[in-house]
Design an enzyme around this catalytic site. Structure first.
Site, PDB file in Angstrom:
ATOM      1  CG  HIS A   1      -3.579   3.100   2.500  1.00  9.74           C
ATOM      2  ND1 HIS A   1      -4.103   2.721   1.287  1.00  9.74           N
ATOM      3  CD2 HIS A   1      -3.489   1.954   3.240  1.00  9.74           C
ATOM      4  CE1 HIS A   1      -4.312   1.419   1.292  1.00  9.74           C
ATOM      5  NE2 HIS A   1      -3.947   0.930   2.468  1.00  9.74           N
TER       6      HIS A   1
ATOM      7  CB  CYS B   1      -0.932   0.012   1.202  1.00 15.15           C
ATOM      8  SG  CYS B   1      -1.884  -1.487   1.344  1.00 15.15           S
TER       9      CYS B   1
ATOM     10  CG  ASN C   1      -6.736  -1.400   1.362  1.00 10.62           C
ATOM     11  OD1 ASN C   1      -6.005  -0.943   0.486  1.00 10.62           O
ATOM     12  ND2 ASN C   1      -6.273  -1.904   2.488  1.00 10.62           N
TER      13      ASN C   1
HETATM   14  O1  UT7 Z   1      -3.891  -1.627   3.625  1.00 14.05           O
HETATM   15  C1  UT7 Z   1      -2.917  -2.236   4.367  1.00 14.05           C
HETATM   16  C2  UT7 Z   1      -3.086  -1.975   5.794  1.00 14.05           C
HETATM   17  N1  UT7 Z   1      -4.291  -2.576   6.258  1.00 14.05           N
HETATM   18  C3  UT7 Z   1      -4.863  -2.115   7.325  1.00 14.05           C
HETATM   19  O2  UT7 Z   1      -4.398  -1.164   7.886  1.00 14.05           O
HETATM   20  C4  UT7 Z   1      -6.085  -2.845   7.826  1.00 14.05           C
HETATM   21  C5  UT7 Z   1      -6.068  -2.894   9.319  1.00 14.05           C
HETATM   22  N2  UT7 Z   1      -7.100  -3.693   9.900  1.00 14.05           N
HETATM   23  C6  UT7 Z   1      -8.444  -3.467   9.804  1.00 14.05           C
HETATM   24  O3  UT7 Z   1      -8.877  -2.623   9.056  1.00 14.05           O
HETATM   25  C7  UT7 Z   1      -9.365  -4.233  10.696  1.00 14.05           C
HETATM   26  O4  UT7 Z   1      -8.584  -4.961  11.637  1.00 14.05           O
HETATM   27  C8  UT7 Z   1     -10.321  -5.206   9.975  1.00 14.05           C
HETATM   28  C9  UT7 Z   1     -11.403  -4.428   9.248  1.00 14.05           C
HETATM   29  C10 UT7 Z   1      -9.575  -6.083   9.009  1.00 14.05           C
HETATM   30  C11 UT7 Z   1     -11.025  -6.100  10.996  1.00 14.05           C
HETATM   31  O5  UT7 Z   1     -11.706  -5.306  11.956  1.00 14.05           O
HETATM   32  P1  UT7 Z   1     -11.485  -5.533  13.523  1.00 14.05           P
HETATM   33  O6  UT7 Z   1     -12.378  -4.611  14.207  1.00 14.05           O
HETATM   34  O7  UT7 Z   1     -10.022  -5.446  13.803  1.00 14.05           O
HETATM   35  O8  UT7 Z   1     -12.017  -7.002  13.707  1.00 14.05           O
HETATM   36  P2  UT7 Z   1     -11.248  -8.284  14.265  1.00 14.05           P
HETATM   37  O9  UT7 Z   1     -10.339  -8.837  13.220  1.00 14.05           O
HETATM   38  O10 UT7 Z   1     -10.675  -7.985  15.619  1.00 14.05           O
HETATM   39  O11 UT7 Z   1     -12.474  -9.256  14.436  1.00 14.05           O
HETATM   40  C12 UT7 Z   1     -13.523  -8.981  15.395  1.00 14.05           C
HETATM   41  C13 UT7 Z   1     -14.624  -9.999  15.166  1.00 14.05           C
HETATM   42  C14 UT7 Z   1     -14.104 -11.430  15.067  1.00 14.05           C
HETATM   43  O12 UT7 Z   1     -15.059 -12.285  15.665  1.00 14.05           O
HETATM   44  P3  UT7 Z   1     -14.846 -12.820  17.169  1.00 14.05           P
HETATM   45  O13 UT7 Z   1     -13.531 -13.535  17.157  1.00 14.05           O
HETATM   46  O14 UT7 Z   1     -14.828 -11.590  18.030  1.00 14.05           O
HETATM   47  O15 UT7 Z   1     -16.017 -13.712  17.349  1.00 14.05           O
HETATM   48  C15 UT7 Z   1     -14.065 -11.696  13.596  1.00 14.05           C
HETATM   49  O16 UT7 Z   1     -14.185 -13.071  13.286  1.00 14.05           O
HETATM   50  O17 UT7 Z   1     -15.270  -9.741  13.911  1.00 14.05           O
HETATM   51  C16 UT7 Z   1     -15.272 -10.925  13.128  1.00 14.05           C
HETATM   52  N3  UT7 Z   1     -15.229 -10.564  11.728  1.00 14.05           N
HETATM   53  C17 UT7 Z   1     -16.326 -10.344  10.996  1.00 14.05           C
HETATM   54  N4  UT7 Z   1     -17.626 -10.381  11.313  1.00 14.05           N
HETATM   55  C18 UT7 Z   1     -18.507 -10.107  10.337  1.00 14.05           C
HETATM   56  C19 UT7 Z   1     -14.131 -10.376  10.951  1.00 14.05           C
HETATM   57  N5  UT7 Z   1     -14.510 -10.044   9.706  1.00 14.05           N
HETATM   58  C20 UT7 Z   1     -15.868 -10.020   9.711  1.00 14.05           C
HETATM   59  C21 UT7 Z   1     -16.825  -9.747   8.740  1.00 14.05           C
HETATM   60  N6  UT7 Z   1     -18.135  -9.793   9.083  1.00 14.05           N
HETATM   61  N7  UT7 Z   1     -16.502  -9.420   7.461  1.00 14.05           N
END
Ligand code: UT7
Length: 309
Positions: free
Chosen positions: A236, A96, A266
């Site tokens: 970004h 990115c 993204n």
């Molecule tokens: O471009 C390069 C750089 N990239 C970034 O900077 C991206 C950085 N990260 C993010 O944007 C976020 O971490 C994400 C959008 C990828 C994920 O969001 P989050 O708030 O960090 O969620 P998480 O990974 O901590 O997951 C929280 C919960 C999990 O469930 P449990 O374990 O709490 O039951 C995931 O399984 O949300 C769940 N989850 C979803 N639920 C519904 C993860 N993806 C989804 C989804 N729909 N699409």
């Protein structure tokens, strides 16, 4: 591709995607279109917008992790398509941050007098390496390309400070494990999804907020400016919550921060030049304005560039 489309293929909801990422739609290019095709189109439009002929360009740098071929570079493919017959062309693999690193390098090469006019491109067909079975990542990514032309300027306009940094200890937080010489493609690897992007989202998130802020403050400090001097911040577009946190930490007004994540998701290296181009076409930039661009991604790599428009 809308959030409703994702509700049909993975266990997710429109509400979750909007509240956790800010994304409503992404653009997915046709199967027979490549990152090189999109990059070439972005180059043609940047040349036209800047009144530059293809022959004037002596440097082409493309940031991409989804090139048409592993060899040769995406840049030489695009060089041929656009007719940049007087240029040297090469790629930067910085995920990115590829566009920011390309801009920084091109600026140094122009400042040194070695090159005169550069095209810097961010282009990604991320749909080709997205795991559409992984709800944690597939909802994020889209395809796009963006390009800028830069050249020497005696009025103090252009790129005025840049910063680039990486931390290879964090490489496996966001990577594509299979497809290189270490783990070549095999039927098994392709079936288990390891040939697609993997990301430890919440770990990457924390580093992204911290380092995008640090990189922004560094380029401001190097230029002898503060966030108050900025007309526009073009971050970004990875996650609306990252952008909001950055906005707060930099203490800039929300109205100065450009966002198009809702519509494009993204798009990795394409994200910043795409947003910059849209901001420009919307009349958000005037000569003399200070614009901060900042990016973060796989590597992990981050960087920023401050521009006087
Ligand atoms: O471009 C390069 C750089 N990239 C970034 O900077 C991206 C950085 N990260 C993010 O944007 C976020 O971490 C994400 C959008 C990828 C994920 O969001 P989050 O708030 O960090 O969620 P998480 O990974 O901590 O997951 C929280 C919960 C999990 O469930 P449990 O374990 O709490 O039951 C995931 O399984 O949300 C769940 N989850 C979803 N639920 C519904 C993860 N993806 C989804 C989804 N729909 N699409």
């Amino acid at each position: 591709m809308t959030n409703a489309d994702f509700e049909k293929i993975v266990d997710t909801t429109n509400e979750w995607i909007i509240s956790r990422t800010g994304i409503k739609e992404r653009r997915i290019c046709d199967e027979d279109m490549t990152g090189g095709d999109m990059a070439a189109e972005a180059c043609r439009r940047a040349l036209e917008n800047s009144g530059t002929s293809p022959e004037e360009i002596d440097l082409l740098i493309i940031g991409t992790v989804t090139p048409d071929y592993r060899c040769p570079s995406e840049a030489v493919i695009v060089q041929e398509k656009v007719g940049l017959i007087n240029a040297v062309a090469f790629d930067i693999v910085a995920a990115c941050t590829g566009f920011i690193n390309g801009l920084s390098l091109a600026n140094s090469l122009i400042q040194s007098g070695q090159y005169k006019k550069a095209l810097i491109v961010g282009s990604e067909k991320l749909s080709s390496i997205t795991n559409y079975k992984d709800r944690g990542t597939c909802i994020l990514f889209g395809d796009a390309a963006g390009a800028v032309v830069i050249g020497p300027d005696s009025n103090g306009n252009g790129v005025i400070s840049t910063f680039m940094k990486s931390d290879g200890r964090l490489a496996k937080l966001l990577w594509q494990e299979v497809g290189g010489t270490r783990n070549p493609y095999t039927p098994e690897n392709v079936n288990n999804g390891k040939d697609k992007l993997y990301m430890a989202g919440s770990d990457v998130f924390k580093v992204a907020v911290r380092e995008m802020c640090n990189a922004s403050l560094k380029v401001l400090e190097d230029a002898g400016l503060t966030a108050d001097d900025l007309t526009l911040v073009v971050p970004h577009q990875a996650n609306i919550r990252i952008i909001d946190a950055l906005t707060k930490r930099l203490k800039v007004d929300k109205s100065k921060v450009y966002m198009n994540i809702e519509k494009y998701g993204n798009t990795s290296a394409a994200s910043v030049p795409l947003a910059l181009d849209q901001a420009n076409h919307e009349g958000r930039l005037k000569p003399g304005d200070y614009v901060l661009m900042v990016a973060f991604g796989g590597g992990l790599i981050w960087g920023a560039a401050l521009v006087r428009w």
